[in-house]
Structures are given as C-alpha cells and as structure tokens.
Write an enzyme that holds these catalytic residues in place. Structure first.
Site, PDB file in Angstrom:
ATOM      1  N   LYS A  93       4.717 -10.086   3.850  1.00 14.22           N
ATOM      2  CA  LYS A  93       3.833  -8.930   3.768  1.00 14.22           C
ATOM      3  C   LYS A  93       2.582  -9.273   2.969  1.00 14.22           C
ATOM      4  CE  LYS A  93       4.158  -4.040   2.270  1.00 14.22           C
ATOM      5  NZ  LYS A  93       5.109  -3.047   1.708  1.00 14.22           N
ATOM      6  N   SER A 167       5.657   1.051   4.140  1.00 12.35           N
ATOM      7  CA  SER A 167       4.428   0.293   4.265  1.00 12.35           C
ATOM      8  C   SER A 167       4.612  -1.115   4.818  1.00 12.35           C
ATOM      9  CB  SER A 167       3.745   0.207   2.891  1.00 12.35           C
ATOM     10  OG  SER A 167       4.566  -0.463   1.948  1.00 12.35           O
ATOM     11  N   SER A 191       9.773   1.550   1.646  1.00 14.40           N
ATOM     12  CA  SER A 191       8.822   0.818   2.482  1.00 14.40           C
ATOM     13  C   SER A 191       9.408  -0.342   3.268  1.00 14.40           C
ATOM     14  CB  SER A 191       7.658   0.307   1.627  1.00 14.40           C
ATOM     15  OG  SER A 191       6.822   1.370   1.253  1.00 14.40           O
TER      16      SER A 191
END
Length: 484
Positions: A93, A167, A191
């Site tokens: 990420k 996210s 997330s």
C-alpha cells in the site's frame, strides 16, 4: 455463477475464466523449476499494465526494480536459498516507504521520495518477495473507498461500478483481480477488513505491533496496524509471518508467533458469540438483510464444525467512539506534517485535520489513558466466549463515485451507515480477520469478521482455515472485465 440480471457483478466457480493461482501454488512452481521469478514478475507487471486504465489498483509500478529483484531471486534460488517468499510478486500500500519512491498516501502534489525502505518492506525483501508496486489508497487512509484527485477511482474487480472499499482498496483490487497473490495493507478503522469483505478476500488485521510500523514508532496513535490481504488463509498467514517482527524503536512489541503453524490445525471446540449490535457512534446504521443472513450462515457452519455459537455482544459503552476519534484524527495531523506543504488536501481532510489539532493534546492523553479500561470492559466478553463473529460491514459495497460530492458530515454519516463495526478492534489493538461469507443477490461480496482477544491470531487463523475448508470460497473469482 453468482450474479443477477442488470448487474455486471458476478463470480465463476472453477470454470470459464482461467483459475487464478494462489501464492502457495506459485511457491510450488518455483520450487519445482516449473517457472522462474522473472516469468512470474513479468506476468504480474503485464497484468497490472493491462488493468491499470480501468481497475486502477496501483499508484506506482516498480517495473525496473521488480525485474532486477526477480533476476536476483532466481540466482538466490539456484544457489540453494530457501527464503519463504523467494521470487513471489507482492504489492504494498502507498502508505509504507519504498526507498527512492514517494509515499503519497493518496494525496495530490509533490512528496519527496523515501530515503529508505520501511521495516515491513525490508522484511518482505529479506524473505525474497519482489515488490512490484505501491497500491492506491484514499487520502491519508480515512475512508472506506479508494478514490481521489491524485489518481482517480479504483474499481472493484467484482463490479466495475462499485468501490473495492478502503482504505486498502488498491491492495484488495490487485489481489482479487489476480495481479498479485497477496498484498500489504494497513487497518486503522477496518481498512484491510472492509475492502477484503467487499472483494471476497481474507484480510488480517493482526495484533498491534505484530508488523512493525517503523520508521514510525506507532501509526495514528496506535490505532493503525499493517496487515495482509490474500485469497486464502494459508497465503495470508505465510505473508504475515514474513512481514512480522519488530525493531528496538517500535512502541508495541507483542510476543512472537508463527501463525502459519496454525493453518490446518483444529482450534478445538470453541464458544463463539454471534454479534449484530453496532458500537455507538452518534450515527445510525442498519444491517443489510442479506449480510445478516450470511453472518447467520457462517454461524451455522461453525456449529457444524463442532463449535458452540451463542448470541452475544461486546460491551462497547458510549465513550469508545470519542476515544477513537481523538487518537485517529490527531494521527492525521501528524501524517499531514510528515507529507509537507506541497500536497493539496481534500476539504474533508482539512476539516478532520482541524479536529485532530484540537484533540491532539489533553483529550488525546485522556483517550490513551482510557485504553486499559476500554480493553477490560469490551474484553469481558472473552470471560464467556473465545471468539466474536460479526458482520464486517453493514452494507454491500457502494458505487465508486458515491462519496465524490459529499461534505464532511455527509461522508461521516455515509461511512458509518456502511461500515459501523470494525473500528473498536483498532482502538483495543487486538486481532481480527475478515473471511468471505458469500454474495448478495446482485453478486457483490459479503464478509464477516472473526474477532479475538490480545495475541489470538493463531486461534483466529485456525478457525478461518476451517471455514475456508468447508465453504470453498477460494474457488470463486470475478469475471474478468478489466482487460477490455
């Protein structure tokens, strides 16, 4: 086929699309010399390139370094190296540092390249993983969708019209579409678990500190942890083991555990609380009837596996959400300062930053002092049960553009309506795993979370592996639309 007329959502089971390999499949192919790391990495890079205009999972693709690392991995294997992830393409990420690459964390504007790999990236590379790119995330990881002016909208592999969640939505989309077999995400309020639920993946939010957040001693005042997304429990456990560990400066250092040892080992008969009560947030949330039914079906599966399932809800209390708000928004303020002055922030981020600045002193200190009391109150449920089973989300994935025109209040209300139940485990620091739980009548994935007390990853992984064995969720994969 899972799907409904009028929807482009759908799944296939075993036939039609080419079966996506698991990470353990790739390890076997590498070990038997059926394939090289360079071939796997080139295959992954081609898939990313073809999908990027539509799926939009990646912020940065590391073509040159990935190919160099793949060649090095092949040489290491030829020399007898048996590192656990040697030659496997992995995505991370875009909130973790890769040397020479900016960590934009979903923002728009200039961010200076990182000077060093962060600890989780260093450990993955030491385990032989090849980092092929950094995946998209919403701005500063605040919301359960993955879009922003810096990169556009990331789409859900199960339906091009829907968000994969957030996210860690880019990581989820990349794994669900088969661009990589596993990816690193982070979880500060769900997330990892939310996008895992909405893309039919296993998503592990481990114990706080299990995976180092260094060079940050902790992330977002301890509520955010690094974790893993994969299609199978075994794959997720292997990557979690490779990524786990601490440095001296880490604020949280749980006792070490090798979680992959628990895959395939029965956890013994457990008592499990089925919880459909949402913690107080000030906003209303209603559980979608098909998600309720899916959660109950998982409860039935657990009973067939020999476990006892009872109705029960943790005692969240009324103050928990206030303590969470103080810690998370104060963490936003710290991250914004780290990014510098050359990024342009969403108006909703600016509003949350103002709140974080107000809450970052006495109120934050008070929130942190309450952690032990919060753990005792919520953890009292583990005096009578071993695990809590709950819906990961209250609603199926929203449309990709559903949040585009909302202000701060409207966004907060919408995200609580969709995702009211994951954040308490971030405040408490305890592990939780999302596992796939079927599909809506429109073909959209549903997930449930297995929630345990401190340092219970082994038990949760063992239980998740049992569910995978009886449900066969790993055989289901989305129809490919992102190559056209």
């Amino acid at each position: 086929m899972v799907g409904a007329s009028g929807s482009d959502a759908g799944a296939i089971s075993g036939s039609g699309n080419q079966r996506l390999p698991t990470l353990t499949d790739l390890l076997y192919q590498l070990a038997t010399r059926a394939v090289t790391s360079e071939e796997l990495v080139r295959r992954s890079l081609r898939a990313i390139d073809v999908s990027q205009p539509t799926l939009n999972a990646f912020r940065v693709v590391l073509t040159e370094s990935a190919l160099a690392d793949a060649a090095a991995a092949d040489k290491r294997r030829a020399a007898g190296d048996t590192a656990p992830l040697l030659g496997i393409p992995i995505a991370v990420k875009d909130d973790v540092d890769v040397a020479g690459v900016p960590t934009a964390f979903g923002t728009q504007g200039y961010v200076a390249p990182a000077t060093d790999d962060c600890e989780v990236v260093r450990r993955l590379k030491a385990a032989g993983a090849v980092i092929v790119g950094k995946t998209n995330t919403c701005e500063l990881g605040q919301w359960p969708f993955t879009s922003g002016p810096g990169f556009g909208h990331t789409r859900n592999p199960w339906s091009r019209r829907h968000t994969p969640g957030g996210s860690s939505g880019g990581s989820a989309a990349a794994v669900a579409a088969g661009l990589v077999t596993a990816a690193i995400g982070s979880d500060g309020a769900g997330s990892i678990r939310i996008p895992a639920a909405w893309t039919h993946l296993v998503g592990i939010k481990p114990q706080r500190g299990r995976i180092s957040t260094w060079p940050l001693p902790e992330a977002f005042n301890g509520v955010t942890v690094n974790g893993v997304l994969a299609r199978t429990v075994e794959d997720a456990a292997l990557v979690l083991d490779a990524a786990s560990g601490n440095v001296e400066g880490d604020r949280h250092q749980p006792p070490p555990v090798t979680v992959s040892d628990f895959v395939g080992i029965a956890p013994g008969p457990l008592k499990i609380a089925l919880s459909t009560h949402f913690p107080y947030t000030g906003f209303r949330a209603k559980l979608h009837p098909e998600i309720l039914a899916a959660t109950q079906r998982v409860g039935d599966q657990l009973e067939l596996l020999g476990h006892t399932v009872v109705k029960g809800n943790p005692d969240y209390g009324l103050r928990l959400s206030w303590n969470f708000l103080a810690r998370s928004t104060a963490g936003l303020w710290e991250w914004a300062e780290r990014l510098g002055d050359e990024v342009t922030l969403d108006r909703r981020t600016v509003s949350n930053l103002r709140m974080g600045h107000v809450l970052s002193q006495a109120i934050l200190r008070s929130a942190r002092r309450h952690e032990a009391a919060d753990q005792r109150r919520v953890g009292s449920i583990f005096d009578i049960v071993d695990v809590v089973l709950a819906p990961t989300t209250a609603q199926p994935p929203p449309m990709a553009r559903a949040f585009d025109r909302l202000g701060s209040f409207g966004t907060d209300r919408a995200i609580i309506a969709a995702c009211p139940s994951t954040w308490p485990w971030n405040l408490l620091g305890w592990p939780s795993i999302n596992v796939p739980a079927g599909f809506t009548s429109d073909g959209l994935p549903i997930g449930v979370q297995l929630m345990g007390p401190a340092n219970s990853e082994g038990m949760l992984i063992s239980l998740a592996a049992e569910l995978e064995a009886v449900s066969g969720w790993a055989t289901k994969q989305p129809q490919v639309w992102w190559t056209s």
